[in-house]
Design a protein around this motif. Structure first.
Motif, PDB file in Angstrom:
ATOM      1  N   ALA A 153       3.817  10.363   3.856  1.00  0.00           N
ATOM      2  CA  ALA A 153       4.985  11.229   3.730  1.00  0.00           C
ATOM      3  C   ALA A 153       5.759  11.262   5.035  1.00  0.00           C
ATOM      4  O   ALA A 153       6.989  11.200   5.052  1.00  0.00           O
ATOM      5  CB  ALA A 153       4.549  12.643   3.336  1.00  0.00           C
ATOM      6  N   GLY A 154       5.009  11.319   6.151  1.00  0.00           N
ATOM      7  CA  GLY A 154       5.670  11.328   7.448  1.00  0.00           C
ATOM      8  C   GLY A 154       6.483  10.074   7.678  1.00  0.00           C
ATOM      9  O   GLY A 154       7.609  10.122   8.177  1.00  0.00           O
ATOM     10  N   LEU A 155       5.922   8.926   7.257  1.00  0.00           N
ATOM     11  CA  LEU A 155       6.635   7.662   7.426  1.00  0.00           C
ATOM     12  C   LEU A 155       7.905   7.652   6.568  1.00  0.00           C
ATOM     13  O   LEU A 155       8.973   7.239   7.028  1.00  0.00           O
ATOM     14  CB  LEU A 155       5.716   6.506   7.047  1.00  0.00           C
ATOM     15  CG  LEU A 155       6.171   5.105   7.463  1.00  0.00           C
ATOM     16  CD1 LEU A 155       6.381   5.047   8.962  1.00  0.00           C
ATOM     17  CD2 LEU A 155       5.144   4.066   7.039  1.00  0.00           C
ATOM     18  N   ASN A 156       7.773   8.141   5.313  1.00  0.00           N
ATOM     19  CA  ASN A 156       8.950   8.209   4.435  1.00  0.00           C
ATOM     20  C   ASN A 156      10.045   9.055   5.076  1.00  0.00           C
ATOM     21  O   ASN A 156      11.217   8.670   5.108  1.00  0.00           O
ATOM     22  CB  ASN A 156       8.583   8.831   3.086  1.00  0.00           C
ATOM     23  CG  ASN A 156       7.719   7.924   2.249  1.00  0.00           C
ATOM     24  OD1 ASN A 156       7.740   6.711   2.436  1.00  0.00           O
ATOM     25  ND2 ASN A 156       6.961   8.501   1.345  1.00  0.00           N
ATOM     26  N   ILE A 157       9.641  10.239   5.579  1.00  0.00           N
ATOM     27  CA  ILE A 157      10.623  11.155   6.162  1.00  0.00           C
ATOM     28  C   ILE A 157      11.251  10.513   7.394  1.00  0.00           C
ATOM     29  O   ILE A 157      12.465  10.582   7.597  1.00  0.00           O
ATOM     30  CB  ILE A 157       9.957  12.498   6.514  1.00  0.00           C
ATOM     31  CG1 ILE A 157       9.468  13.202   5.252  1.00  0.00           C
ATOM     32  CG2 ILE A 157      10.912  13.395   7.280  1.00  0.00           C
ATOM     33  CD1 ILE A 157       8.566  14.383   5.506  1.00  0.00           C
ATOM     34  N   PHE A 158      10.401   9.836   8.201  1.00  0.00           N
ATOM     35  CA  PHE A 158      10.904   9.221   9.431  1.00  0.00           C
ATOM     36  C   PHE A 158      11.947   8.147   9.111  1.00  0.00           C
ATOM     37  O   PHE A 158      13.033   8.124   9.694  1.00  0.00           O
ATOM     38  CB  PHE A 158       9.733   8.617  10.220  1.00  0.00           C
ATOM     39  CG  PHE A 158      10.162   7.907  11.462  1.00  0.00           C
ATOM     40  CD1 PHE A 158      10.603   8.619  12.565  1.00  0.00           C
ATOM     41  CD2 PHE A 158      10.147   6.518  11.529  1.00  0.00           C
ATOM     42  CE1 PHE A 158      11.017   7.966  13.710  1.00  0.00           C
ATOM     43  CE2 PHE A 158      10.554   5.857  12.668  1.00  0.00           C
ATOM     44  CZ  PHE A 158      10.994   6.588  13.764  1.00  0.00           C
ATOM     45  N   VAL A 159      11.610   7.268   8.152  1.00  0.00           N
ATOM     46  CA  VAL A 159      12.547   6.202   7.784  1.00  0.00           C
ATOM     47  C   VAL A 159      13.854   6.826   7.290  1.00  0.00           C
ATOM     48  O   VAL A 159      14.954   6.422   7.683  1.00  0.00           O
ATOM     49  CB  VAL A 159      11.922   5.294   6.704  1.00  0.00           C
ATOM     50  CG1 VAL A 159      12.969   4.351   6.124  1.00  0.00           C
ATOM     51  CG2 VAL A 159      10.778   4.493   7.282  1.00  0.00           C
ATOM     52  N   GLY A 160      13.726   7.847   6.437  1.00  0.00           N
ATOM     53  CA  GLY A 160      14.922   8.511   5.913  1.00  0.00           C
ATOM     54  C   GLY A 160      15.755   9.114   7.028  1.00  0.00           C
ATOM     55  O   GLY A 160      16.980   8.961   7.061  1.00  0.00           O
ATOM     56  N   PRO A 198       0.831  -1.210   0.000  1.00  0.00           N
ATOM     57  CA  PRO A 198       0.000   0.000   0.000  1.00  0.00           C
ATOM     58  C   PRO A 198       0.873   1.271   0.000  1.00  0.00           C
ATOM     59  O   PRO A 198       2.056   1.199   0.375  1.00  0.00           O
ATOM     60  CB  PRO A 198      -0.788  -0.113   1.300  1.00  0.00           C
ATOM     61  CG  PRO A 198      -0.584  -1.475   1.798  1.00  0.00           C
ATOM     62  CD  PRO A 198       0.557  -2.090   1.109  1.00  0.00           C
ATOM     63  N   PRO A 199       0.300   2.405  -0.411  1.00  0.00           N
ATOM     64  CA  PRO A 199       1.095   3.631  -0.545  1.00  0.00           C
ATOM     65  C   PRO A 199       1.881   3.984   0.712  1.00  0.00           C
ATOM     66  O   PRO A 199       2.962   4.553   0.621  1.00  0.00           O
ATOM     67  CB  PRO A 199       0.061   4.704  -0.835  1.00  0.00           C
ATOM     68  CG  PRO A 199      -1.082   3.973  -1.415  1.00  0.00           C
ATOM     69  CD  PRO A 199      -1.074   2.589  -0.858  1.00  0.00           C
ATOM     70  N   ALA A 200       1.367   3.594   1.898  1.00  0.00           N
ATOM     71  CA  ALA A 200       2.062   3.950   3.132  1.00  0.00           C
ATOM     72  C   ALA A 200       3.445   3.323   3.195  1.00  0.00           C
ATOM     73  O   ALA A 200       4.319   3.805   3.914  1.00  0.00           O
ATOM     74  CB  ALA A 200       1.242   3.517   4.339  1.00  0.00           C
ATOM     75  N   PHE A 201       3.662   2.250   2.419  1.00  0.00           N
ATOM     76  CA  PHE A 201       4.951   1.568   2.481  1.00  0.00           C
ATOM     77  C   PHE A 201       5.861   1.921   1.305  1.00  0.00           C
ATOM     78  O   PHE A 201       6.727   1.155   0.932  1.00  0.00           O
ATOM     79  CB  PHE A 201       4.749   0.053   2.550  1.00  0.00           C
ATOM     80  CG  PHE A 201       4.102  -0.396   3.819  1.00  0.00           C
ATOM     81  CD1 PHE A 201       4.865  -0.599   4.954  1.00  0.00           C
ATOM     82  CD2 PHE A 201       2.728  -0.571   3.891  1.00  0.00           C
ATOM     83  CE1 PHE A 201       4.269  -0.986   6.130  1.00  0.00           C
ATOM     84  CE2 PHE A 201       2.124  -0.957   5.068  1.00  0.00           C
ATOM     85  CZ  PHE A 201       2.902  -1.161   6.196  1.00  0.00           C
ATOM     86  N   SER A 202       5.608   3.093   0.729  1.00  0.00           N
ATOM     87  CA  SER A 202       6.408   3.466  -0.434  1.00  0.00           C
ATOM     88  C   SER A 202       7.855   3.701  -0.060  1.00  0.00           C
ATOM     89  O   SER A 202       8.708   3.815  -0.937  1.00  0.00           O
ATOM     90  CB  SER A 202       5.825   4.707  -1.108  1.00  0.00           C
ATOM     91  OG  SER A 202       5.861   5.800  -0.236  1.00  0.00           O
ATOM     92  N   PHE A 203       8.177   3.778   1.268  1.00  0.00           N
ATOM     93  CA  PHE A 203       9.577   3.988   1.635  1.00  0.00           C
ATOM     94  C   PHE A 203      10.457   2.813   1.210  1.00  0.00           C
ATOM     95  O   PHE A 203      11.668   2.944   1.155  1.00  0.00           O
ATOM     96  CB  PHE A 203       9.715   4.257   3.131  1.00  0.00           C
ATOM     97  CG  PHE A 203       9.322   3.110   4.008  1.00  0.00           C
ATOM     98  CD1 PHE A 203      10.208   2.074   4.254  1.00  0.00           C
ATOM     99  CD2 PHE A 203       8.063   3.094   4.598  1.00  0.00           C
ATOM    100  CE1 PHE A 203       9.841   1.023   5.068  1.00  0.00           C
ATOM    101  CE2 PHE A 203       7.693   2.032   5.406  1.00  0.00           C
ATOM    102  CZ  PHE A 203       8.592   0.993   5.641  1.00  0.00           C
ATOM    103  N   PHE A 204       9.823   1.649   0.888  1.00  0.00           N
ATOM    104  CA  PHE A 204      10.636   0.537   0.394  1.00  0.00           C
ATOM    105  C   PHE A 204      11.359   0.945  -0.898  1.00  0.00           C
ATOM    106  O   PHE A 204      12.481   0.513  -1.144  1.00  0.00           O
ATOM    107  CB  PHE A 204       9.770  -0.702   0.153  1.00  0.00           C
ATOM    108  CG  PHE A 204       9.562  -1.519   1.392  1.00  0.00           C
ATOM    109  CD1 PHE A 204      10.623  -2.226   1.947  1.00  0.00           C
ATOM    110  CD2 PHE A 204       8.325  -1.578   2.003  1.00  0.00           C
ATOM    111  CE1 PHE A 204      10.442  -2.968   3.097  1.00  0.00           C
ATOM    112  CE2 PHE A 204       8.134  -2.319   3.146  1.00  0.00           C
ATOM    113  CZ  PHE A 204       9.196  -3.011   3.705  1.00  0.00           C
ATOM    114  N   GLY A 205      10.689   1.766  -1.717  1.00  0.00           N
ATOM    115  CA  GLY A 205      11.357   2.275  -2.916  1.00  0.00           C
ATOM    116  C   GLY A 205      12.608   3.040  -2.537  1.00  0.00           C
ATOM    117  O   GLY A 205      13.652   2.943  -3.202  1.00  0.00           O
ATOM    118  N   GLY A 206      12.507   3.807  -1.441  1.00  0.00           N
ATOM    119  CA  GLY A 206      13.662   4.559  -0.970  1.00  0.00           C
ATOM    120  C   GLY A 206      14.788   3.652  -0.513  1.00  0.00           C
ATOM    121  O   GLY A 206      15.959   3.927  -0.774  1.00  0.00           O
ATOM    122  N   LEU A 207      14.412   2.533   0.158  1.00  0.00           N
ATOM    123  CA  LEU A 207      15.454   1.588   0.576  1.00  0.00           C
ATOM    124  C   LEU A 207      16.143   0.999  -0.653  1.00  0.00           C
ATOM    125  O   LEU A 207      17.376   0.833  -0.678  1.00  0.00           O
ATOM    126  CB  LEU A 207      14.850   0.468   1.433  1.00  0.00           C
ATOM    127  CG  LEU A 207      14.151   0.903   2.723  1.00  0.00           C
ATOM    128  CD1 LEU A 207      13.694  -0.315   3.520  1.00  0.00           C
ATOM    129  CD2 LEU A 207      15.086   1.750   3.564  1.00  0.00           C
TER     130      LEU A 207
END
Lengths: 267, 249
Positions: free
Chosen positions: A225-232, A38-47
């Motif tokens: 977005a918050g989750l992405n920023i947090f992971v980053g 789901p979109p909330a897990f888009s930070f995997f793309g960042g990984l």
């Protein structure tokens, strides 16, 4: 005068096959996870983008150690130049296999430019062909990975709508390129160590994830977005501390300069 | 996919011509690299890619402005060329001020004994241990020619890519929505990607530094132009297919 590199192969603690595997497999895995979750897990793309950027930085390190004659930034810019062309092409024709098609297209363009650089221009760097393939592949995966962070998917229509049309792609172009070219450019010299260079690549890639995380709020909403920023930010903090440790390890000594002297003390 | 390539064959030729022009233009720009930044070599004190990108992308923007009001190709190319020439000239004149009034050295070339344009002696003014410094007249003129060629090349690629999109049924006109215009975005990014590839290939050819068309290294340009020709054909095929696919979504 050759800028950067003493003219010889680089010594490495981690073998290049390991880093290639991390970059290619990790990059593609991250991109696909980011796409299907789901979109909330888009930070995997960042990984995935972080893996690809580390790989790209290692390839830049190996080829630039021979001395390119022109600064290290040029090779990062050509990486992203080839990468952006190949990435958009692969996503446009590949459908679900888009990232893999992009990767193959990048490898072909990179191989051709590598052969041209050695055979026609006559740079005479023995690993030029292989390095160009790697750099182009890493640049492509970094661009797609960071696009997945913003768009939540690598579907061509969505990427064009949410990443390209509004200009975020230019942001990805420069921060992705910075992640690939900056680590070696900043660390080069006789005391350059592979682990320190690659840790700086992780740190730069994490900044890229934070910035694309901000950009993703337009389309994915504040939570994702918050989750992405947090992971980053977590990765950035870890990598920065680790990098600082390695700098202290490699430096002769680290001393504080104290505050600037006041006017009375100077007299 | 093959249909798309055949239908756009003319635009692909234009893209390749643009790529070759950019590659050639880099040989005219007086790039000094890191040594010039310390006033130890003639030229502007930064790398080829940064200079070519600065001038070329300004050319792209000014060509885009012109495309708002006309579809006349010569006018668009002229606008791109003038934009890039202004950018490179400003860079060079400010650089010269810094070298003359800041560093305190005379603009002089170490590659020729007399400036081919002004006929002034050069070798007397070259500081010991350096390969010239600053930007003598011939380098300035050469840089302006380089900006002109690069601007035309960038504008030609951008215009061709937009036309490929128009053939595929997309609109290039400005849209008022916040999401922007797909075709303009993708054509600009492809133009920038092709621009960078064609700016780096010649910079490897000249080994990072060149003074202008009077430099002996300038005679090596056919090698870079050949390489860029092949590389741009690949990029053009890929770009035309990707933009044609936009028409279907």
């Amino acid at each position: 005068m050759s800028a950067g590199g003493a003219g010889g192969g680089a010594t490495a603690a981690y073998p290049q096959q390991t880093i290639m595997a991390i970059g290619a497999v990790g990059g593609l895995a991250g991109i696909y996870l980011g796409h299907f979750m789901p979109p909330a897990f888009s930070f995997f793309g960042g990984l995935g983008a972080i893996c690809a950027i580390v790989w790209g930085a290692d390839a830049v390190r190996r080829v630039a150690s021979y001395g390119l004659g022109t600064g290290v930034p040029s090779i990062g810019m050509i990486a992203l130049g080839m990468g952006i062309v190949a990435a958009l092409f692969g996503l446009s024709v590949g459908g679900i296999a888009g990232p893999i098609v992009s990767f193959i297209a990048a490898a072909i363009i990179g191989a051709v430019i590598g052969v041209l650089a050695n055979k026609v221009i006559g740079m005479g760097i023995p690993i030029m062909e292989q390095a160009m393939v790697e750099i182009a592949g890493a640049g492509t995966l970094a661009i797609i990975g960071l696009s997945v962070v913003i768009a939540g998917t690598f579907n061509y229509a969505d990427v064009v709508q949410n990443v390209v049309a509004n200009g975020y792609i230019a942001l990805i172009f420069i921060i992705g390129g910075m992640g690939i070219l900056h680590p070696f450019n900043a660390n080069l010299g006789p005391d350059e160590k592979q682990d320190r260079t690659l840790m700086l690549a992780v740190e730069k890639a994490a900044i890229a994830v934070v910035i694309t995380g901000f950009a993703s709020s337009l389309h994915e909403g504040l939570m994702a977005a918050g989750l992405n920023i947090f992971v980053g930010l977590v990765i950035w903090a870890f990598a920065f501390m680790k990098y600082y440790e390695l700098v202290k390890r490699d430096a002769f000594s680290v001393v504080g300069t104290g505050l600037l002297p006041s006017a009375e003390e100077l007299e | 996919m093959i249909d798309a390539l055949m239908a756009n064959i003319l635009w692909m030729v234009f893209i390749v011509v643009g790529g070759v022009l950019i590659s050639w233009s880099v040989h005219f720009v007086p790039v000094g690299g890191a040594p010039a930044a310390m006033a130890q070599a003639t030229g502007i004190g930064t790398g080829t890619v940064q200079l070519a990108a600065g001038a070329g992308l300004t050319g792209l923007v000014s060509a885009g402005f012109m495309m708002n009001v006309t579809k006349d190709l010569p006018l668009i190319l002229a606008s791109g060329a003038v934009g890039a020439m202004i950018m490179i000239s400003v860079t060079m004149i400010v650089g010269t001020w810094v070298y003359v009034y800041g560093v305190g050295c005379v603009p002089s070339s170490a590659k020729v004994k007399v400036d081919p344009i002004t006929k002034y002696r050069q070798d007397l003014y070259v500081s010991q241990g350096t390969e010239g410094h600053g930007l003598p007249t011939v380098s300035f003129v050469s840089g302006v020619i380089g900006g002109c060629l690069g601007g035309i090349g960038g504008a030609l690629i951008y215009y061709s890519l937009i036309e490929v999109g128009v053939t595929a049924g997309l609109a290039a006109s400005a849209s008022s929505s916040v999401t922007g215009n797909e075709l303009v975005g993708i054509a600009a990014m492809f133009a920038i990607g092709i621009f960078f590839v064609n700016a780096v290939i010649p910079s490897y050819n000249i080994g990072g530094t060149i003074e202008g068309f009077h430099d002996p290294k300038w005679k090596k340009w056919p090698k870079a132009v050949m390489s860029s020709f092949v590389a741009t054909i690949l990029c053009a095929i890929v770009a035309v297919i990707a933009i044609s696919q936009l028409g279907g979504i």
